[in-house]
Design a protein around this motif. Structure first.
Motif, PDB file in Angstrom:
ATOM      1  N   ILE A 495      -3.056  -7.970  16.217  1.00 50.58           N
ATOM      2  CA  ILE A 495      -2.439  -7.944  15.119  1.00 50.58           C
ATOM      3  C   ILE A 495      -0.961  -7.257  15.135  1.00 50.58           C
ATOM      4  N   GLY A 496      -0.908  -6.490  15.766  1.00 55.31           N
ATOM      5  CA  GLY A 496       0.473  -5.776  16.127  1.00 55.31           C
ATOM      6  C   GLY A 496       0.415  -4.803  15.062  1.00 55.31           C
ATOM      7  N   ALA A 497       1.862  -4.024  14.898  1.00 56.62           N
ATOM      8  CA  ALA A 497       2.250  -2.919  13.886  1.00 56.62           C
ATOM      9  C   ALA A 497       1.817  -3.342  12.368  1.00 56.62           C
ATOM     10  N   THR A 498       1.547  -2.106  11.759  1.00 59.42           N
ATOM     11  CA  THR A 498       1.274  -2.410  10.270  1.00 59.42           C
ATOM     12  C   THR A 498       2.546  -1.896   9.645  1.00 59.42           C
ATOM     13  N   ASP A 499       2.975  -2.451   8.534  1.00 56.64           N
ATOM     14  CA  ASP A 499       4.066  -2.111   7.636  1.00 56.64           C
ATOM     15  C   ASP A 499       3.517  -0.961   6.771  1.00 56.64           C
ATOM     16  N   PHE A 500       4.070   0.059   7.109  1.00 55.37           N
ATOM     17  CA  PHE A 500       3.476   1.253   6.357  1.00 55.37           C
ATOM     18  C   PHE A 500       4.415   1.623   4.877  1.00 55.37           C
ATOM     19  N   LEU A 501       3.857   1.578   3.696  1.00 59.20           N
ATOM     20  CA  LEU A 501       4.684   1.751   2.585  1.00 59.20           C
ATOM     21  C   LEU A 501       4.297   2.831   1.737  1.00 59.20           C
ATOM     22  N   GLY A 502       4.066   4.001   2.342  1.00 54.69           N
ATOM     23  CA  GLY A 502       3.488   5.065   1.437  1.00 54.69           C
ATOM     24  C   GLY A 502       4.465   6.434   1.664  1.00 54.69           C
ATOM     25  N   TYR A 503       5.771   6.285   1.776  1.00 56.52           N
ATOM     26  CA  TYR A 503       6.447   7.592   1.833  1.00 56.52           C
ATOM     27  C   TYR A 503       6.770   8.295   0.509  1.00 56.52           C
ATOM     28  N   ALA A 504       6.473   7.474  -0.610  1.00 53.91           N
ATOM     29  CA  ALA A 504       6.804   8.127  -1.740  1.00 53.91           C
ATOM     30  C   ALA A 504       5.688   9.308  -2.024  1.00 53.91           C
ATOM     31  N   TYR A 505       6.261  10.115  -2.864  1.00 50.68           N
ATOM     32  CA  TYR A 505       5.527  11.319  -3.101  1.00 50.68           C
ATOM     33  C   TYR A 505       4.417  11.137  -3.543  1.00 50.68           C
ATOM     34  N   ALA A 506       4.202  10.155  -4.650  1.00 47.89           N
ATOM     35  CA  ALA A 506       3.016   9.604  -5.432  1.00 47.89           C
ATOM     36  C   ALA A 506       2.746   8.263  -4.896  1.00 47.89           C
ATOM     37  N   PRO A 507       2.653   7.669  -3.967  1.00 45.64           N
ATOM     38  CA  PRO A 507       2.691   6.062  -3.694  1.00 45.64           C
ATOM     39  C   PRO A 507       1.763   5.315  -4.867  1.00 45.64           C
ATOM     40  N   GLU A 508       2.308   4.171  -5.241  1.00 52.61           N
ATOM     41  CA  GLU A 508       1.755   3.113  -6.050  1.00 52.61           C
ATOM     42  C   GLU A 508       0.885   2.404  -5.189  1.00 52.61           C
ATOM     43  N   PRO A 509      -0.448   1.939  -5.806  1.00 52.10           N
ATOM     44  CA  PRO A 509      -1.334   1.109  -5.064  1.00 52.10           C
ATOM     45  C   PRO A 509      -0.409  -0.147  -4.602  1.00 52.10           C
ATOM     46  N   GLU A 510      -0.995  -0.741  -3.350  1.00 52.91           N
ATOM     47  CA  GLU A 510      -0.356  -1.760  -2.668  1.00 52.91           C
ATOM     48  C   GLU A 510      -1.131  -3.041  -2.597  1.00 52.91           C
TER      49      GLU A 510
END
Length: 922
Positions: A495-510
């Motif tokens: 599959i390879g690397a995952t795209d991480f989207l959770g750097y926000a203080y309170a991350p929204e559902p993705e």
């Protein structure tokens, strides 16, 4: 004005390259001894280490060329010089490397011209051309570096070029990967004029003569001193062994300042060794004085074996002390792992040489001022924390001296057994026991054994160490994923690397897609209700455990089912996987999925993470810049921070650090994150956390005065941390402390629990509040300790009174010795020792005293032998003979020893037989 000293030579070298016509070199400061962004290296071992990314093209070039004087350490792993320090003139643990570097700018012709001009020009070093022997890469005639050869001819050298093979004239990389290439060196001949004439005649006698000269250069290193090494980096060494061409081929010069200073002094009849130059002489003389020996300069008088032995020992101590001061100044403290293990080896090797000269008490801290005198002007960082450095030196000495006697005794026995048996080898298990039990680094065991003509089974040592490590600790992968490890590796590779989207203080559902499932230890197409397994998405807001921060939890849902995320981890490939338990329906590979992080837990985690950043900054301000992170844990309920510091942190220091952190929290600093080229991040002063590896671009987190490399998640503003409370401070290893903290709601709860469950009831019992309660506790503690001391004194006086006429109790032994053996139950070891010493005081030098008893179910035995009696009746042998039938053992000196045992029932029988036992011993 001629260059006269190493300090002047350092400045002259940098000035030469800074002002070169058409090729001015920016002078770059020395990098730290710990490479901040290269975990393939324990230490900065060469001047080019900080420039590795510039050769590979990983970062934008800040300059096309540079010059530096780099502090280096070679004492562990590849390139180690430790075993040769003191034995040769050219090996040091810490040394200064002058260097000029080109990154795709000039190449061989210019580099050779610069080297020759600086070495021979009257304006600079003015060395005799006849004494300089350049070398080039050339394992065989057809492989000679003809390009370098042609450029050497342009500068009109006085001697033929000497071809050397790859082991001598191919350098690099520094570490497992990076720039490397062929070399060309300058050797300075230190022999007499008559010897020089013979060497030059050999060099001019043809190909065979040159090859013979090459052999002599390698084998007679102290006679042919390497003062300049030009590496021509052309290749980029990869982990798989391949060597593609570098994007920026260039020049990497290593010119050891210590060696160059010896060459500089040679013509004037000055210092003949690095230890007699201004770079080390203040330390050498201080070491000789502390060790209580006369130091004979090389060539100063008759070269007796004793003079050579003393000089070797003093040189090693001087070199190692300098290295230790530099390391401690960077917060690298002795331990049993990694860099700390190397530092421990260095110090214990120095103490071994000191012991050979009869010095068996701490002394190295007294040499600190001499190191500052020699190097403090060029490296002011070693002057910043003198108290910490002195304490760290002394504590490690005291620790080792306490254990060395037993370890040395065992090693001596092992060497004797190896020689008696004819095998002449110490087993790997025994070598490991020396390290694990007595703190003897295996390299020191190996060196001491080799001095006695005995080998050490290193293969067996490594096998024993690996076995012990495997038994004591599971790998992180095994603990985290168990039988699913292989399947997860395969899925991650696919599959390879995952795209991480959770750097926000309170991350929204993705929204994302479910790409892989592992269940029951194998890849699967679906996972159903009640099952546990691992999910891999193409994108996720879940932070995977890394850098001490725990992984996120939460929920992943598709149209067909929903799973609870129990943990989040990632593979070395950068693939993030979620450990889940399916609570409803079925999740299928290929389904669209919504991922939602548990925001309350995430908030608590980032409160602790940001607070730990602020804590490190505060500790540096309160305790000093030597503070270096050694590990951390960041979770939702608490965080811990491990750091180098030689002693316990005082309560007032903890309070000051806590106050500083809370001030930064209340100041509401914005938490800024930037992704920067690693060179720019380092110039910005960012701290690199312990043990992490970084690429060409790094994430830098800044909150007020705190600036750190960090890939973790954080607050948006420091005020969101609420507050920080230091919960505990403790030692976890020699020179490493741990602070546990609570932030946010956890801090408030910790304070509340402490107030209602501990402080309030305690104040009620004491009938006092606040500082008055603390004063009463201290007074009670002082009173109890005073009473305990008085009880011990009275018990000793009573025991002595019971003895009565000691002379009347004495029993004659062979050799004129007299024995008094008494049993006194209820006394501990210290109290029995006082009794034995009291008996011996009355018996004199021919007396032997044995005092034994049972206290709190344990047998204590103390023996004391007078000066004359100890030769025939050593105390250590006595206590072991008495303790053995009781299931115990002990040890000590021939004049005083102590043992402990468990079988109290047999003590009377053993004491009744004490006279017969000693009679057999005599």
């Amino acid at each position: 004005m001629p260059i006269r000293s190493g300090a002047e030579l350092r400045d002259a070298y940098l000035e030469y390259f800074r002002t070169l016509p058409d090729f001015p070199h920016p002078v770059v400061p020395s990098a730290p001894l710990v490479p901040p962004d290269d975990p393939t290296l324990l230490f900065t071992s060469a001047g080019m280490v900080q420039f590795k990314p510039l050769y590979s093209g990983d970062v934008e070039l800040p300059y096309p060329r540079a010059a530096s004087c780099q502090k280096c350490l070679r004492a562990g792993g590849k390139g180690s010089d430790l075993e040769n320090v003191g034995k040769t003139l050219r090996h040091h643990t810490l040394f200064e490397m002058l260097g000029n570097f080109s990154f795709g700018d000039y190449f061989k012709r210019e580099s050779i011209r610069f080297a020759w001009e600086f070495c021979t020009s009257p304006q600079w070093m003015a060395l005799s051309k006849e004494r300089l022997f350049p070398t080039i890469y050339g394992p065989a005639p057809e492989e000679i570096d003809r390009e370098a050869e042609s450029y050497w001819r342009e500068v009109e050298v006085a001697n033929p070029l000497v071809p050397l093979d790859a082991s001598e004239n191919f350098w690099g990389p520094a570490g497992d990967t990076g720039a490397c290439g062929p070399c060309s060196e300058v050797k300075f001949f230190l022999g007499t004029d008559e010897e020089l004439a013979a060497v030059r005649a050999l060099a001019n006698s043809g190909e065979a003569g040159l090859r013979e000269l090459g052999r002599r250069i390698v084998e007679e290193g102290d006679l042919f001193l390497e003062i300049w090494n030009m590496v021509f980096p052309q290749f980029d060494q990869q982990r798989d062994g391949s060597r593609p061409l570098l994007k920026h081929k260039g020049i990497d010069t290593g010119a050891g300042l210590e060696r160059m200073t010896v060459a500089l002094n040679h013509a004037s009849g000055g210092a003949r060794t690095p230890y007699e130059t201004d770079l080390l002489w203040p330390i050498t003389t201080a070491a000789a004085q502390s060790l209580g020996v006369a130091y004979q300069r090389l060539g100063e008088g008759p070269e007796t074996p004793e003079a050579a032995r003393r000089r070797l020992a003093v040189n090693a101590v001087a070199d190692h002390t300098r290295a230790l001061v530099f390391c401690l100044a960077e917060g690298i403290t002795p331990s049993n792992v990694g860099r700390g293990y190397v530092i421990r080896r260095i110090q214990r090797r120095a103490l071994r040489f000191a012991s050979l000269l009869g010095k068996d008490e701490p002394f190295m801290a007294d040499l600190y001022d001499a190191v500052v005198q020699a190097a403090g002007a060029a490296y002011p960082e070693i002057k910043k924390n003198p108290d910490f450095i002195r304490r760290a030196l002394r504590q490690e000495e005291e620790t080792f001296l306490r254990t060395r006697e037993r370890g040395q005794k065992l090693l001596d026995e092992l060497i004797a057994q190896a020689l008696d048996s004819g095998a002449k080898t110490i087993g790997g298990d025994d070598a490991f026991k020396l390290w694990d039990t007595y703190g003897y680094p295996v390299d020191l065991t190996k060196e001491l054994a080799e001095d006695a003509g005995v080998a050490v089974d290193m293969g067996g040592y490594e096998a024993t160490r690996a076995r012990q490590k495997a038994e004591s600790k599971k790998t992180w992968k095994g603990a985290a994923v168990g039988e699913s490890a292989d399947a997860l590796d395969a899925e991650a590779e696919r599959i390879g690397a995952t795209d991480f989207l959770g750097y926000a203080y309170a991350p929204e559902p993705e929204q994302g897609r479910l790409l892989g499932i592992v269940a029951a230890g194998a890849a699967a197409q679906e996972i159903g209700e009640g099952q546990e397994g691992f999910l891999i998405l193409d994108r996720t807001p879940f932070y995977a455990e890394s850098g001490g921060q725990v992984g996120d939890t939460g929920r992943i849902a598709t149209t067909h089912g929903e799973a609870l995320v129990l943990d989040t981890q990632k593979t070395p490939h950068g693939t993030i996987y979620h450990k889940v338990r399916v609570e409803r329906g079925v999740l299928r590979a290929g389904d669209d999925a919504e991922s939602a992080v548990d925001l309350a837990r995430r908030r608590a985690i980032v409160q602790h993470h940001s607070a730990v950043h602020l804590l490190q900054n505060a500790l540096k301000r309160v305790l000093g810049d030597h503070i270096t992170q050694q590990g951390s844990y960041v979770g939702p309920g608490y965080a811990r921070f491990d750091f180098t510091h030689a002693e316990g942190v005082k309560p007032e220091q903890l309070r000051a650090a806590q106050d500083l952190v809370n001030e930064l929290i209340m100041d509401d600093h914005e938490v800024r994150t930037d992704v920067l080229p690693i060179e720019e991040a380092r110039r910005k002063g960012a701290i690199a956390p312990f043990g992490e590896k970084y690429g060409a671009m790094v994430r830098v987190v800044q909150m007020g005065p705190s600036v750190e490399f960090c890939g973790g998640t954080h607050l948006a503003h420091t005020s969101q941390a609420g507050q920080l409370r230091i919960v505990s401070e403790s030692s976890i290893a020699s020179g490493v402390r741990r602070i546990e903290v609570a932030a946010g709601l956890a801090a408030a709860r910790a304070g509340g629990a402490e107030q209602f469950e501990i402080v309030a009831p305690l104040q009620l019992l004491l009938a006092a509040k606040g500082p008055e309660a603390l004063d009463r506790v201290r007074a009670l503690g002082d009173s109890v300790r005073a009473q305990e001391r008085e009880i011990a004194r009275l018990k000793q006086e009573l025991a002595k009174a019971k003895l009565g006429d000691v002379a009347a109790l004495a029993v004659a032994l062979e050799g004129g010795a007299r024995l008094v053996a008494v049993r006194m139950d209820g006394l501990d070891g210290n109290e029995l020792r006082a009794v034995a010493e009291s008996i011996l005081e009355k018996l004199g030098d021919d007396g032997v005293a044995v005092a034994a008893g049972v206290s709190e179910g344990r047998v204590n035995i103390v023996a004391a032998s007078g000066k004359n009696a100890s030769q025939r009746y050593p105390a250590g042998k006595i206590v072991n003979a008495l303790a053995q039938p009781l299931g115990g053992k002990g040890g000590g000196k021939p004049t005083l020893a102590q043992a402990g045992a468990k079988d109290a029932e047999k003590l009377g029988e053993v004491m009744d037989g004490a006279t017969a036992l000693l009679g057999a011993m005599g």
